[in-house]
Design a protein around this motif. Structure first.
Motif, PDB file in Angstrom:
ATOM      1  N   ALA A   1       0.858  -1.194   0.000  1.00 10.73           N
ATOM      2  CA  ALA A   1       0.000   0.000   0.000  1.00 10.73           C
ATOM      3  C   ALA A   1       0.891   1.238   0.000  1.00 10.73           C
ATOM      4  O   ALA A   1       0.607   2.221  -0.678  1.00 10.73           O
ATOM      5  CB  ALA A   1      -0.907  -0.013   1.216  1.00 10.73           C
TER       6      ALA A   1
ATOM      7  N   ARG B   1       5.538   3.451   8.748  1.00  2.89           N
ATOM      8  CA  ARG B   1       6.903   3.072   8.359  1.00  2.89           C
ATOM      9  C   ARG B   1       7.806   3.467   9.519  1.00  2.89           C
ATOM     10  O   ARG B   1       7.577   4.502  10.166  1.00  2.89           O
ATOM     11  CB  ARG B   1       7.353   3.819   7.098  1.00  2.89           C
TER      12      ARG B   1
ATOM     13  N   HIS C   1       6.570  -6.366  10.946  1.00  7.19           N
ATOM     14  CA  HIS C   1       5.955  -5.746   9.758  1.00  7.19           C
ATOM     15  C   HIS C   1       4.927  -6.709   9.140  1.00  7.19           C
ATOM     16  O   HIS C   1       4.958  -6.996   7.943  1.00  7.19           O
ATOM     17  CB  HIS C   1       7.021  -5.358   8.725  1.00  7.19           C
TER      18      HIS C   1
HETATM   19  O1  LIG Z   1       3.568  -2.103   4.806  1.00  9.15           O
HETATM   20  C1  LIG Z   1       2.987  -2.626   3.939  1.00  9.15           C
HETATM   21  C2  LIG Z   1       2.462  -1.968   2.781  1.00  9.15           C
HETATM   22  O2  LIG Z   1       2.760  -0.795   2.520  1.00  9.15           O
HETATM   23  O3  LIG Z   1       1.718  -2.620   2.056  1.00  9.15           O
END
Ligand SMILES: O=CC(=O)O
Length: 371
Positions: free
Chosen positions: A127, A288, A335
């Motif tokens: 994403a 992030r 994550h």
């Molecule tokens: O962190 C995961 C994403 O950006 O899909």
């Protein structure tokens, strides 16, 4: 890897992360029906299909469920199967490639784009788009399709889960019981805090942030405020807006980070913001790692300048500052907020759908547009 800015995730694949083979075509999907998707090509036909350059760590592809990515409209050129250095491999094999599939861990800058002169589309399983040089893609007319909204609910669930875990000390008391301390030391020390009534500050009120806000306000009786690039229309988004993250922190018991990583949000949570959040404050990060000044956050946690943290992301993944491993007021996840079996199924459908749409000259299903 010379001037090429490509790195791939170095994570091991958790047991059980293979996705069951189910028929995909009957499932409804927010990005539309996939009934038109052609069935996989035979080996003979496959030779003639256009190639999609795959720059993913093979372990990531296993998590995504490689078997779901087959199509009669394209075939993959798997950079990781070659023993050549990446730049040599690309120079020899990828000059005519028009489509690229990457993940959040594949950094794509001008160096790699120079080796792909025919590239017209990048499809990413993420994403977030911070791994891509968006300005360079725009300049070269390369379109981008992201994972869009498919992870939002799962990430919002994870953010709320981390917050509850930190406040109610679920992981810490789990360790207490499993270590036999309940029997040997007695009741778990008081220190757990209620979620009800807490003031939540959300940094980044996009698709994920809005779902976090809804869950915490409607489900848990919290009050919500936010910081975002722009103030939202108050008729649609009634929460108080703070232009300054420091002020938001000063008025919050917990700060939940849900924004994209950009030059504006890098280290948005710095020493001053952490000081404003204060000794009773909690940070939850599902955005992030680099949205927070990690060194400062670790110092604040070690010295008791903030109360706790729930972290799914880190500045230098998969490296986690070792001080965090010792702290009972810190809950960590690798994550993995986006990683549910269901979202991986949707991801495969969306990625294949985007690539098939591209090769059929149809609109992409989840094209990223600059605003
Ligand atoms: O962190 C995961 C994403 O950006 O899909």
């Amino acid at each position: 890897m010379g001037l090429l800015m490509v790195k791939t995730a170095n994570q091991s694949v958790p047991a059980g992360s293979q996705i069951a083979l189910l028929s995909l075509s009957h499932l409804s999907h927010p990005y539309g029906s996939f009934d038109h998707m052609a069935s996989p090509a035979t080996a003979a036909e496959e030779e003639n299909l256009p190639q999609v350059l795959l720059l993913l760590h093979p372990a990531a592809f296993t998590i995504f469920g490689e078997e779901h990515f087959t199509s009669a409209k394209f075939r993959f050129l798997k950079a990781y199967e070659s023993s050549l250095p990446l730049d040599e491999f690309l120079a020899a094999n990828a000059r005519s490639v028009r489509a690229l599939l990457v993940s959040a861990a594949t950094v794509v800058g001008a160096g790699i784009l120079d080796l792909l002169p025919e590239l017209r589309v990048i499809v990413t399983t993420s994403a977030g788009l911070d791994q891509l040089d968006l300005a360079e893609c725009r300049r070269r007319g390369i379109r981008i399709a992201s994972a869009g909204d498919i992870y939002s609910a799962d990430v919002a669930d994870c953010a709320v889960g981390l917050l509850i875990d930190v406040l109610r000390k679920i992981s810490a008391s789990n360790r207490y019981v499993k270590n036999g301390f309940w029997a040997s030391k007695g009741d778990y020390p008081l220190g757990s805090k209620q979620l009800r009534g807490k003031r939540i500050g959300i940094v980044g009120l996009g698709r994920i942030g809005l779902q976090v806000a809804k869950r915490l306000q409607q489900g848990f009786g919290c009050t919500v405020s936010y910081n975002s690039r722009k103030k939202k229309n108050p008729d649609q988004v009634p929460y108080p807006f703070y232009q300054d993250v420091r002020e938001l922190a000063a008025n919050s018991d917990a700060l939940i980070l849900c924004c994209g990583l950009t030059e504006q949000t890098r280290h948005a949570v710095d020493k001053e913001v952490l000081a404003a959040l204060g000794k009773a404050g909690v940070i939850v990060n599902v955005a992030r790692g680099a949205v927070v000044d990690e060194k400062e956050m670790v110092r604040c946690l070690v010295e008791g300048e903030i109360a706790g943290a729930g972290l799914d992301v880190f500045e230098d993944e998969p490296v986690v500052p070792k001080e965090l491993l010792e702290l009972d007021n810190v809950v960590l996840s690798p994550h993995s907020a986006v990683l549910t079996r269901e979202s991986m199924m949707e991801l495969a459908r969306l990625v294949v759908g985007n690539l098939e749409a591209f090769f059929s000259n149809e609109p992409l299903l989840s094209e990223y547009e600059d605003d």
